[in-house]
Design a protein around this motif. Structure first.
Motif, PDB file in Angstrom:
ATOM      1  N   THR A 194      -1.803  -4.027 -47.636  1.00  0.00           N
ATOM      2  CA  THR A 194      -0.339  -4.307 -48.514  1.00  0.00           C
ATOM      3  C   THR A 194      -0.142  -5.504 -48.982  1.00  0.00           C
ATOM      4  O   THR A 194       0.238  -5.587 -50.322  1.00  0.00           O
ATOM      5  CB  THR A 194       0.802  -3.538 -47.486  1.00  0.00           C
ATOM      6  OG1 THR A 194       0.216  -2.463 -46.926  1.00  0.00           O
ATOM      7  CG2 THR A 194       2.026  -3.187 -48.550  1.00  0.00           C
ATOM      8  N   GLU A 195      -0.156  -6.404 -48.339  1.00  0.00           N
ATOM      9  CA  GLU A 195      -0.039  -7.896 -48.761  1.00  0.00           C
ATOM     10  C   GLU A 195      -1.279  -8.584 -48.604  1.00  0.00           C
ATOM     11  O   GLU A 195      -2.022  -8.626 -47.490  1.00  0.00           O
ATOM     12  CB  GLU A 195       1.236  -8.448 -47.787  1.00  0.00           C
ATOM     13  CG  GLU A 195       2.387  -7.749 -47.807  1.00  0.00           C
ATOM     14  CD  GLU A 195       3.247  -7.943 -49.030  1.00  0.00           C
ATOM     15  OE1 GLU A 195       3.121  -9.021 -49.497  1.00  0.00           O
ATOM     16  OE2 GLU A 195       3.858  -7.036 -49.463  1.00  0.00           O
ATOM     17  N   LEU A 196      -1.389  -9.541 -49.527  1.00  0.00           N
ATOM     18  CA  LEU A 196      -2.502 -10.542 -49.635  1.00  0.00           C
ATOM     19  C   LEU A 196      -1.709 -11.830 -49.567  1.00  0.00           C
ATOM     20  O   LEU A 196      -0.895 -12.132 -50.534  1.00  0.00           O
ATOM     21  CB  LEU A 196      -3.368 -10.499 -50.690  1.00  0.00           C
ATOM     22  CG  LEU A 196      -4.564  -9.292 -50.575  1.00  0.00           C
ATOM     23  CD1 LEU A 196      -5.346  -9.314 -52.015  1.00  0.00           C
ATOM     24  CD2 LEU A 196      -5.345  -9.388 -49.552  1.00  0.00           C
ATOM     25  N   THR A 197      -2.230 -12.788 -48.800  1.00  0.00           N
ATOM     26  CA  THR A 197      -1.888 -14.249 -48.885  1.00  0.00           C
ATOM     27  C   THR A 197      -2.464 -15.024 -50.054  1.00  0.00           C
ATOM     28  O   THR A 197      -3.461 -14.353 -50.548  1.00  0.00           O
ATOM     29  CB  THR A 197      -2.222 -15.381 -47.562  1.00  0.00           C
ATOM     30  OG1 THR A 197      -3.700 -15.249 -47.433  1.00  0.00           O
ATOM     31  CG2 THR A 197      -1.411 -14.436 -46.383  1.00  0.00           C
ATOM     32  N   GLU A 198      -2.028 -16.044 -50.486  1.00  0.00           N
ATOM     33  CA  GLU A 198      -2.654 -16.754 -51.714  1.00  0.00           C
ATOM     34  C   GLU A 198      -4.161 -16.920 -51.229  1.00  0.00           C
ATOM     35  O   GLU A 198      -5.043 -16.786 -52.163  1.00  0.00           O
ATOM     36  CB  GLU A 198      -2.049 -17.861 -51.916  1.00  0.00           C
ATOM     37  CG  GLU A 198      -2.454 -18.619 -53.434  1.00  0.00           C
ATOM     38  CD  GLU A 198      -1.210 -19.772 -53.649  1.00  0.00           C
ATOM     39  OE1 GLU A 198      -1.818 -20.756 -54.067  1.00  0.00           O
ATOM     40  OE2 GLU A 198      -0.252 -19.673 -53.410  1.00  0.00           O
ATOM     41  N   THR A 199      -4.367 -17.420 -50.179  1.00  0.00           N
ATOM     42  CA  THR A 199      -5.839 -17.646 -49.738  1.00  0.00           C
ATOM     43  C   THR A 199      -6.668 -16.390 -49.704  1.00  0.00           C
ATOM     44  O   THR A 199      -7.805 -16.519 -50.306  1.00  0.00           O
ATOM     45  CB  THR A 199      -5.925 -18.399 -48.178  1.00  0.00           C
ATOM     46  OG1 THR A 199      -4.968 -19.522 -48.324  1.00  0.00           O
ATOM     47  CG2 THR A 199      -7.198 -18.702 -47.844  1.00  0.00           C
ATOM     48  N   GLU A 200      -6.237 -15.401 -49.113  1.00  0.00           N
ATOM     49  CA  GLU A 200      -7.025 -14.175 -49.042  1.00  0.00           C
ATOM     50  C   GLU A 200      -7.253 -13.561 -50.645  1.00  0.00           C
ATOM     51  O   GLU A 200      -8.331 -13.265 -50.904  1.00  0.00           O
ATOM     52  CB  GLU A 200      -6.077 -13.145 -48.434  1.00  0.00           C
ATOM     53  CG  GLU A 200      -6.070 -13.348 -47.000  1.00  0.00           C
ATOM     54  CD  GLU A 200      -4.874 -12.396 -46.251  1.00  0.00           C
ATOM     55  OE1 GLU A 200      -5.198 -12.238 -45.228  1.00  0.00           O
ATOM     56  OE2 GLU A 200      -4.102 -11.944 -46.857  1.00  0.00           O
ATOM     57  N   HIS A 201      -6.367 -13.821 -51.392  1.00  0.00           N
ATOM     58  CA  HIS A 201      -6.553 -13.400 -52.771  1.00  0.00           C
ATOM     59  C   HIS A 201      -7.507 -14.251 -53.448  1.00  0.00           C
ATOM     60  O   HIS A 201      -8.435 -13.656 -54.219  1.00  0.00           O
ATOM     61  CB  HIS A 201      -5.067 -13.609 -53.525  1.00  0.00           C
ATOM     62  CG  HIS A 201      -5.127 -13.104 -54.956  1.00  0.00           C
ATOM     63  ND1 HIS A 201      -4.998 -13.896 -56.066  1.00  0.00           N
ATOM     64  CD2 HIS A 201      -5.063 -11.740 -55.646  1.00  0.00           C
ATOM     65  CE1 HIS A 201      -5.300 -13.220 -57.030  1.00  0.00           C
ATOM     66  NE2 HIS A 201      -5.301 -12.058 -56.792  1.00  0.00           N
ATOM     67  N   ALA A 202      -7.483 -15.481 -53.453  1.00  0.00           N
ATOM     68  CA  ALA A 202      -8.669 -16.278 -53.843  1.00  0.00           C
ATOM     69  C   ALA A 202      -9.865 -15.924 -53.299  1.00  0.00           C
ATOM     70  O   ALA A 202     -10.849 -15.942 -53.951  1.00  0.00           O
ATOM     71  CB  ALA A 202      -8.160 -17.755 -53.543  1.00  0.00           C
ATOM     72  N   ALA A 203     -10.103 -15.763 -52.196  1.00  0.00           N
ATOM     73  CA  ALA A 203     -11.175 -15.306 -51.338  1.00  0.00           C
ATOM     74  C   ALA A 203     -11.712 -13.972 -52.159  1.00  0.00           C
ATOM     75  O   ALA A 203     -13.031 -13.925 -52.266  1.00  0.00           O
ATOM     76  CB  ALA A 203     -11.245 -15.314 -49.802  1.00  0.00           C
ATOM     77  N   VAL A 204     -10.878 -13.121 -52.198  1.00  0.00           N
ATOM     78  CA  VAL A 204     -11.293 -11.532 -52.618  1.00  0.00           C
ATOM     79  C   VAL A 204     -11.784 -12.098 -54.207  1.00  0.00           C
ATOM     80  O   VAL A 204     -13.033 -11.560 -54.368  1.00  0.00           O
ATOM     81  CB  VAL A 204     -10.138 -10.806 -52.844  1.00  0.00           C
ATOM     82  CG1 VAL A 204     -10.486  -9.550 -53.759  1.00  0.00           C
ATOM     83  CG2 VAL A 204      -9.927 -10.249 -51.583  1.00  0.00           C
ATOM     84  N   LEU A 205     -11.145 -13.023 -54.856  1.00  0.00           N
ATOM     85  CA  LEU A 205     -11.820 -12.962 -56.324  1.00  0.00           C
ATOM     86  C   LEU A 205     -13.024 -13.663 -56.281  1.00  0.00           C
ATOM     87  O   LEU A 205     -13.898 -13.494 -57.218  1.00  0.00           O
ATOM     88  CB  LEU A 205     -10.704 -14.063 -57.217  1.00  0.00           C
ATOM     89  CG  LEU A 205      -9.392 -13.086 -57.780  1.00  0.00           C
ATOM     90  CD1 LEU A 205      -8.203 -14.152 -58.079  1.00  0.00           C
ATOM     91  CD2 LEU A 205      -9.579 -11.749 -58.316  1.00  0.00           C
ATOM     92  N   ALA A 206     -13.270 -14.824 -55.503  1.00  0.00           N
ATOM     93  CA  ALA A 206     -14.622 -15.513 -55.193  1.00  0.00           C
ATOM     94  C   ALA A 206     -15.484 -14.571 -54.638  1.00  0.00           C
ATOM     95  O   ALA A 206     -16.659 -14.680 -55.417  1.00  0.00           O
ATOM     96  CB  ALA A 206     -14.426 -16.468 -54.233  1.00  0.00           C
ATOM     97  N   ALA A 207     -15.340 -13.644 -53.886  1.00  0.00           N
ATOM     98  CA  ALA A 207     -16.386 -12.545 -53.620  1.00  0.00           C
ATOM     99  C   ALA A 207     -16.453 -11.771 -54.858  1.00  0.00           C
ATOM    100  O   ALA A 207     -17.785 -11.484 -54.948  1.00  0.00           O
ATOM    101  CB  ALA A 207     -15.936 -11.572 -52.509  1.00  0.00           C
ATOM    102  N   LEU A 208     -15.748 -11.168 -55.465  1.00  0.00           N
ATOM    103  CA  LEU A 208     -15.879 -10.486 -56.741  1.00  0.00           C
ATOM    104  C   LEU A 208     -16.560 -11.066 -57.718  1.00  0.00           C
ATOM    105  O   LEU A 208     -17.639 -10.649 -58.369  1.00  0.00           O
ATOM    106  CB  LEU A 208     -14.575  -9.894 -57.183  1.00  0.00           C
ATOM    107  CG  LEU A 208     -13.838  -8.878 -56.122  1.00  0.00           C
ATOM    108  CD1 LEU A 208     -12.467  -8.520 -56.743  1.00  0.00           C
ATOM    109  CD2 LEU A 208     -14.787  -7.557 -55.776  1.00  0.00           C
ATOM    110  N   ALA A 209     -16.387 -12.139 -57.916  1.00  0.00           N
ATOM    111  CA  ALA A 209     -17.156 -13.229 -58.875  1.00  0.00           C
ATOM    112  C   ALA A 209     -18.727 -13.133 -58.902  1.00  0.00           C
ATOM    113  O   ALA A 209     -19.334 -13.507 -59.907  1.00  0.00           O
ATOM    114  CB  ALA A 209     -16.574 -14.445 -58.983  1.00  0.00           C
ATOM    115  N   THR A 210     -19.183 -12.699 -57.510  1.00  0.00           N
ATOM    116  CA  THR A 210     -20.779 -12.843 -57.327  1.00  0.00           C
ATOM    117  C   THR A 210     -21.233 -11.349 -58.156  1.00  0.00           C
ATOM    118  O   THR A 210     -22.544 -11.540 -58.070  1.00  0.00           O
ATOM    119  CB  THR A 210     -21.045 -12.914 -56.096  1.00  0.00           C
ATOM    120  OG1 THR A 210     -20.665 -11.621 -55.391  1.00  0.00           O
ATOM    121  CG2 THR A 210     -20.380 -14.308 -55.492  1.00  0.00           C
TER     122      THR A 210
END
Length: 112
Positions: free
Chosen positions: A27-43
């Protein structure tokens, strides 16, 4: 990498056209979690976010090159990366992992 980012095991589907990874979002993502998700997806070759009345998840697709010269090398390199990130404590904790970075580079190079 997604497991480390949000703490949830992704679903992995191996299809004739590629590999698809999906992960439900909390339900909620921290700023760090959000950045980590985007980094993972970028691969991935393609990625996105799906929101419906009953579900919210991110997805990533890694395409197979459908040519006569295609070998299993890119597939094997991706499987090595996936195997590492699902078992590595550093990757699962969301910290920088030099081995994962090397495996990502190796996978991208095999796809070129």
């Amino acid at each position: 990498m997604l497991t480390a980012a949000i703490g949830i095991e992704p679903r992995v589907v191996d299809t004739a056209v590629g590999i698809r990874v999906e992960a439900d979002l909390p339900t909620e993502l921290t700023e760090t979690e959000h950045a980590a998700v985007l980094a993972a997806l970028a691969t991935a070759d393609h990625f996105g976010h799906t929101l419906t009345r009953t579900a919210e998840f991110v997805w990533a697709e890694i395409s197979r090159e459908a040519t006569v010269t295609t070998t299993d090398t890119p597939d094997a390199a991706y499987r090595d990366l996936l195997a590492h990130t699902t078992t590595c404590d550093a990757c699962r904790a969301g910290t920088v992992c030099p081995t994962a970075a090397q495996l990502v580079r190796a996978w991208r190079e095999t796809r070129a």
